[in-house]
Structures are given as C-alpha cells and as structure tokens.
Design a protein around this motif. Sequence first.
Motif, short mmCIF file in Angstrom:
data_model
loop_
_atom_site.label_atom_id
_atom_site.label_comp_id
_atom_site.label_asym_id
_atom_site.label_seq_id
_atom_site.Cartn_x
_atom_site.Cartn_y
_atom_site.Cartn_z
N TYR A 1 0.80 -1.23 0.00
CA TYR A 1 0.00 0.00 0.00
C TYR A 1 0.83 1.28 0.00
CZ TYR A 1 -3.71 -3.27 0.56
OH TYR A 1 -4.57 -4.32 0.34
N ARG A 2 2.14 1.08 0.22
CA ARG A 2 3.05 2.21 0.07
C ARG A 2 3.07 2.65 -1.40
NH1 ARG A 2 8.04 4.07 2.53
NH2 ARG A 2 8.04 6.13 1.61
N SER A 3 3.00 1.68 -2.30
CA SER A 3 3.14 2.03 -3.71
C SER A 3 1.82 2.00 -4.49
CB SER A 3 4.16 1.12 -4.40
OG SER A 3 3.86 -0.21 -4.12
N VAL A 4 0.79 1.35 -3.92
CA VAL A 4 -0.48 1.29 -4.63
C VAL A 4 -1.59 1.82 -3.73
CG1 VAL A 4 -2.15 -0.19 -5.80
CG2 VAL A 4 0.29 -0.74 -5.92
N GLN A 5 -2.30 2.82 -4.17
CA GLN A 5 -3.40 3.36 -3.40
C GLN A 5 -4.65 3.43 -4.26
OE1 GLN A 5 -3.96 4.83 -0.14
NE2 GLN A 5 -2.23 3.51 0.39
N MET A 6 -5.79 3.35 -3.58
CA MET A 6 -7.05 3.36 -4.32
C MET A 6 -7.96 4.46 -3.79
SD MET A 6 -9.55 0.21 -5.16
CE MET A 6 -11.28 0.42 -5.58
N VAL A 7 -8.66 5.11 -4.71
CA VAL A 7 -9.72 6.05 -4.33
C VAL A 7 -11.04 5.36 -4.65
CG1 VAL A 7 -10.80 8.28 -4.78
CG2 VAL A 7 -8.31 8.08 -4.77
N PHE A 8 -11.88 5.17 -3.64
CA PHE A 8 -13.09 4.39 -3.82
C PHE A 8 -14.22 5.20 -4.42
CE2 PHE A 8 -10.61 2.39 -0.60
CZ PHE A 8 -10.71 1.06 -0.92
N GLY B 1 -20.71 16.20 0.09
CA GLY B 1 -20.32 15.02 -0.67
C GLY B 1 -19.00 15.21 -1.40
N GLY B 2 -18.87 16.34 -2.06
CA GLY B 2 -17.66 16.60 -2.83
C GLY B 2 -16.43 16.81 -1.94
N GLN B 3 -16.66 17.37 -0.77
CA GLN B 3 -15.54 17.55 0.17
C GLN B 3 -15.04 16.20 0.66
OE1 GLN B 3 -17.63 20.19 2.85
NE2 GLN B 3 -16.80 22.04 1.89
N ARG B 4 -15.97 15.29 0.94
CA ARG B 4 -15.57 13.94 1.36
C ARG B 4 -14.77 13.26 0.27
NH1 ARG B 4 -20.57 13.60 3.99
NH2 ARG B 4 -21.65 12.91 2.13
N GLN B 5 -15.23 13.41 -0.97
CA GLN B 5 -14.54 12.77 -2.09
C GLN B 5 -13.11 13.29 -2.17
OE1 GLN B 5 -15.44 10.39 -3.86
NE2 GLN B 5 -15.05 10.61 -6.03
N ARG B 6 -12.94 14.59 -1.94
CA ARG B 6 -11.60 15.16 -2.03
C ARG B 6 -10.72 14.71 -0.87
NH1 ARG B 6 -12.76 21.27 -3.04
NH2 ARG B 6 -14.89 20.77 -2.40
N VAL B 7 -11.31 14.49 0.30
CA VAL B 7 -10.53 13.94 1.41
C VAL B 7 -10.01 12.55 1.01
CG1 VAL B 7 -10.67 13.03 3.77
CG2 VAL B 7 -11.70 15.25 3.22
N ALA B 8 -10.87 11.76 0.37
CA ALA B 8 -10.46 10.42 -0.04
C ALA B 8 -9.30 10.50 -1.04
CB ALA B 8 -11.64 9.66 -0.65
N ILE B 9 -9.33 11.46 -1.93
CA ILE B 9 -8.24 11.63 -2.89
C ILE B 9 -6.97 12.07 -2.16
CG2 ILE B 9 -7.43 12.94 -4.90
CD1 ILE B 9 -10.39 13.05 -5.82
N ALA B 10 -7.13 13.01 -1.24
CA ALA B 10 -5.97 13.50 -0.48
C ALA B 10 -5.32 12.35 0.30
CB ALA B 10 -6.41 14.60 0.49
N ARG B 11 -6.15 11.47 0.86
CA ARG B 11 -5.61 10.37 1.65
C ARG B 11 -4.83 9.39 0.77
NH1 ARG B 11 -9.55 6.45 4.74
NH2 ARG B 11 -10.00 6.03 2.55
N ALA B 12 -5.31 9.19 -0.44
CA ALA B 12 -4.59 8.29 -1.34
C ALA B 12 -3.26 8.90 -1.77
CB ALA B 12 -5.45 7.97 -2.57
N LEU B 13 -3.21 10.23 -1.88
CA LEU B 13 -1.99 10.88 -2.38
C LEU B 13 -0.93 11.05 -1.29
CD1 LEU B 13 -3.51 13.66 -4.65
CD2 LEU B 13 -2.31 11.60 -5.38
#
Lengths: 284, 258
Positions: free
Chosen positions: B76-83, B139-151
């Motif tokens: 998971y260090r090298s592969v991350q997923m945005v759900f 909703g959109g803010q949550r989605q962006r948190v998920a992207i931030a967490r993957a990055l």
Amino acid sequence: MTAPLIEAANLEVGFGGGKIKAVRSVSFTLGREKLGIVGESGSGKSTVGRAIMRLLPPTARVVADRLRFQEIDLLTASNRDMVHVRGRRIGLILQDPKYSLNPVMRVGEQIAETYLQHYPAAGGKAAARARVLEMLNAVKIRDPERVARLYPHEISGGMGQRVMIAMMLIAEPEVMIADEPTSALDVTVRLEVLSLLDELVTRRNLGLILISHDLNLVRRFCDRVIIMYAGRIVETLAASQLGEARHPYTRGLLASLPSIDHKVSRLPTLKRDPSWIDAVETNS
Amino acid sequence: MIDVRNLVVRLGSPPQAVVKRVSFSVETGGSYGLVGESGCGKSTVLRAISGLNPDYRGEIEIGGKVLSPVRPKEFYRSVQMVFQDPYGSLHPRKTIGAQLLEPLRNQRLPRSREAVFEALTSVGLNPELRYRFPHQLSGGQRQRVAIARALILEPQVLLLDEPTSALDVSVQAEILNLLNELREKRGLTYLLVSHDLAVIAHMCDRVGVMQAGQIVEEVEADRLRAGTLEHPYSRLLLEASQQYGGSTEEPLTMNGAA
Ligand SMILES: Nc1ncnc2c1ncn2[C@@H]1O[C@H](COP(=O)(O)OP(=O)(O)OP(=O)(O)O)[C@@H](O)[C@H]1O
Ligand SMILES: Nc1ncnc2c1ncn2[C@@H]1O[C@H](COP(=O)(O)OP(=O)(O)OP(=O)(O)O)[C@@H](O)[C@H]1O
Ligand SMILES: [Mg+2]
Ligand SMILES: [Mg+2]
C-alpha cells in the motif's frame, strides 16, 4: 399560476454554533416543474434539500421567513407530521445512496418495507414483492430477481443509486428531491432513468428538485435552474438559457467542462473572487 | 507497471463470474481508462488489484512482480485506491486530520501537521476542515478527502474509481489538473474508472471498454476522440456520450418519454 408546492423565503442554515453559514438568505419556489440546483462543491445544495426534509443534525440552526410544503409549515410541523411527509409526500434521494441503505438487509426487502409502510392496505407482502421487482425493472436493473436478494455491499455504485430511486418512487410522493441521483450511472442508463423521472413528473403532475453538478444534465433536463455559490443563490435561469448565464461563477463553470473530441493540456479552472459572494442575484 | 492476465472473479451465492478473463496492461507513467455499463465489473477489477478481494483467479503483476492474493503492508506504500463511495471508505468517527495521518502511521512514516495541510490544500480544501468528521462535510468535500488520503503516501500507482463523479466541474477540473501534473512530475501510473468519456479522453492514453465482465474493445484515447470505435457496445456508449455532452440546445431525446 397555481400555488407552489414548496416555498422558501430567506432560508438560512448555520453549523458549528453559527460559525459556518452553509445557506444564506435562499428564496425560491417549486411548482409542478423540474427545478435544477447546481453549484460548487460545498455551496449548500444538499443542505437546502435536507432543510426541507428536516433531516439536518440537531446542531444545525435553521431560520427562515417561510419554509412551506403545500399546507404544511416545515419550520413548526411536529415530528409526527414530518414522519408522514418524509418519504410518503416528499421523496428524497440522498447523495450517498449506499450509505443511506440498511447494510444488513437485502435491498429488495428494504424497498418492500418502504412500500408496506406507506401502503399497508395494498395487498401485503406478495403485492409488495411484485411491485419491488416492477420498480427495479423500471430503473433498468437487469436481473431484478437477483439484485433484490443482494445486500447493499454486494451491489455496484450505479445499482445503489437506482435502488434508492426505486425506493423513492415506490411511495409515489408529490415532490421529489433528488440529490445527485444519477452521478454513478453511465450515460445510456442515466438517460433511461431520467426519462422515467420525466414521465412521472409530467404524468402525475409532480414537482422535482434535481440537485446536480452535471451542467449538461440540468441544462437539458430541467425547466429552471438555480445556481448556488457559497451558500447563496447567485442566479436563477430558464434551463435553456444556461449558456447565456451572466454570473462569473456560472460562466466559469461552463468553461471547465472537458470534452470528448478535443484535447486540451490543462482544463480551465475558476479564479474565485470574494466579490462573487455578494454579487446581486440576476433573475430571469 | 500494471499487468493483469486472465483475471476471473466469482461472487455471490451461488457464485457467478462477475469478471471473466480480463487482461490488460498499463506501462509505467501511463494512464488506462476503464469504461462500461453500470454493474459490468469495473469496481470489481479495481478491488482485486488493490487486494480487497483476495479471492480471484488469474495473475496480477505490479512493477514486474506477480502479487500474492493477500497483500503485504508495503504494497500500500506504492499502490493506493480512491473508492467510488467515499462515505464508505472514511471512518465515521475519526476526524479528517486523523484519517489523513493514518496511512502514514500504518507505514511507520513520520506524521506532521504540514503533511495534513498540504494534502488538504492540494485538493482545494481549507485545512480548517481537519477537525471535522466525515458527516460534517459535503459530498464533494468527502470525495476530495479520499483523494488526499490516497496521495499522502506518494504512491506510484493510483487506482481511481469514479474519483470526480461527486464533484462539480470547476473542482473536477482542479483535481484532474492535479492528477495530470503528478503523473507528469512523478511518473505515476493510473487506472481510472469513469462513466464520463470526456474525463477518460482527457486523462487516459488507452481505454478498455467493458461489458458484462469482459473487455470487449481496447483502443488508444485518440480513437475515442476521433470517434472511430468498432465494437457495437463501445459505439453505442460513445454516441450516447457525444449526444449527452453535445452543445445543441435541444432537450435530450429520451426513449420511452412521452
Ligand atoms: N454537520 C455539519 N457540520 C458542519 N458543517 C457542515 C455540516 N454539514 C455540512 N456542512 C458544511 O456546509 C457546507 C454546505 O454543505 P452541502 O453538503 O450543502 O454542500 P453541497 O453544495 O451539497 O456540496 P457537494 O456538491 O460537495 O455535495 C459545506 O461547506 C459543508 O462543509
Ligand atoms: N459481494 C458480492 N456478491 C454478489 N455479487 C456481487 C458482489 N459484489 C459485486 N457483485 C456484483 O458484481 C457485478 C459487478 O459489480 P461492480 O461493482 O464491479 O460494477 P461496476 O462496473 O463498478 O458498476 P458501477 O458503474 O455501477 O459502479 C454487479 O452485478 C454486482 O451486483
Ligand atoms: Mg451535496
Ligand atoms: Mg463501480
């Protein structure tokens, strides 16, 4: 003009003890029409929908000069009255469909339960089951029998949205509030589901509030469009006039759309300007 | 970078093949798009690659190594997923700030306030939001948190399942620009699922069109832009999308509508 189905005057919603002003002096009416609400992420669209349904958390502060649904004053109605309004008279599709489903109940049973709750005298379980399959079929779920038996975590994103739509429609409400109801659907399925909603609005003479960030969708599906920015309505337009929007935010939105056939290296983004918040509403 | 060979996933009771012998590969620094009808198996492919569903047949290779179905932590260090469903992927009772630090803690990496600040700002969110809980966001803010967490772990491979479908176009444009910049600068590799062909055409070099658990056509994104697809289903999808996004002011023709 006939009396509006929903009327909001100077609706304000605050969170965090009033520190966060999510909705500011929002006024609009909904008739027997398809009204779109578009606007930036966080601009207060879902909060408006939730305020109408009285589904905001207890910490939210809601004030308005008027917030009515037909004969009901939504600001003062008792919780018992609201139970009858929610689902049965005003249907709501929340933005996170799977989250609003019960995770330990098969989706078919959940839709049937909604039906039985609103139509207890309509022929019992067998009738409910038949109606559920009919509704799943209407929202273009292939293989409704199989999907009805699945649990929420076993259905795909787009199936989840359609299950929610089926659940809303089965109660035959007078007003529908749909918060991003088709964002997880591919275009062909989306058009079919929209045409179903469209037909219902026309045939049963309903009102529909469609909250969406999809400009193509509201432009071509709705009658009128409200554009929100930072909690305020900055523009109200006939949907067909969206291309002639005047507010800089709306114009910026239109420019940010990617396109299938021409490649650009960077998509244009908005330079948000604090003065937009106070820009006067231009009514059409 | 990503090589998927004859992937088969069976789900449900009785088990049914939801993904049927899917094969494709994405070169390092490349971006591959998966499109197709709702329920055709796109998320299931991503979940198998990300190790969420170890019960698959076929081979998944990342960075030249065939993966074991159960993934080690370092993966998971090298592969991350945005759900696809950000609500489901965020913890309801942890603050946004705590959730952003979690991947760093799991990987025993240094955690800092700055990392959280940077992660939130990069997706256009105010760092003040770090004290909030998921249900206190839009909703959109949550989605962006998920992207931030993957990055935040700076992975090499990102699996993106409808990353911008909950976002308005102005924020979508910012996120897509950010993803493209990262790909250019850090050579990231993307596997992107979207039902929006304009997003796919903008982001991807190659596209796989899925139908009922199979990839029925694979093309360069140029062909998508030029509109020269061959499989009947791909053509149907493209035509519908062109009509949908078209500039005509006519209402959408909707079959079935009176
Ligand atoms: N319970 C809450 N506590 C604090 N702030 C909240 C709460 N719920 C919503 N907000 C804030 O209110 C604002 C409006 O949120 P809302 O969900 O209405 O936005 P939206 O227009 O629907 O956005 P999106 O398109 O991203 O769904 C956002 O800034 C959000 O962070
Ligand atoms: N745990 C499960 N048990 C049974 N069936 C499942 C399970 N998970 C997924 N499925 C089925 O697998 C199929 C593919 O689902 P998947 O989520 O991969 O679709 P998708 O292509 O991502 O669709 P969407 O665009 O709607 O998100 C669906 O028919 C779904 O019902
Ligand atoms: Mg919302
Ligand atoms: Mg999916």
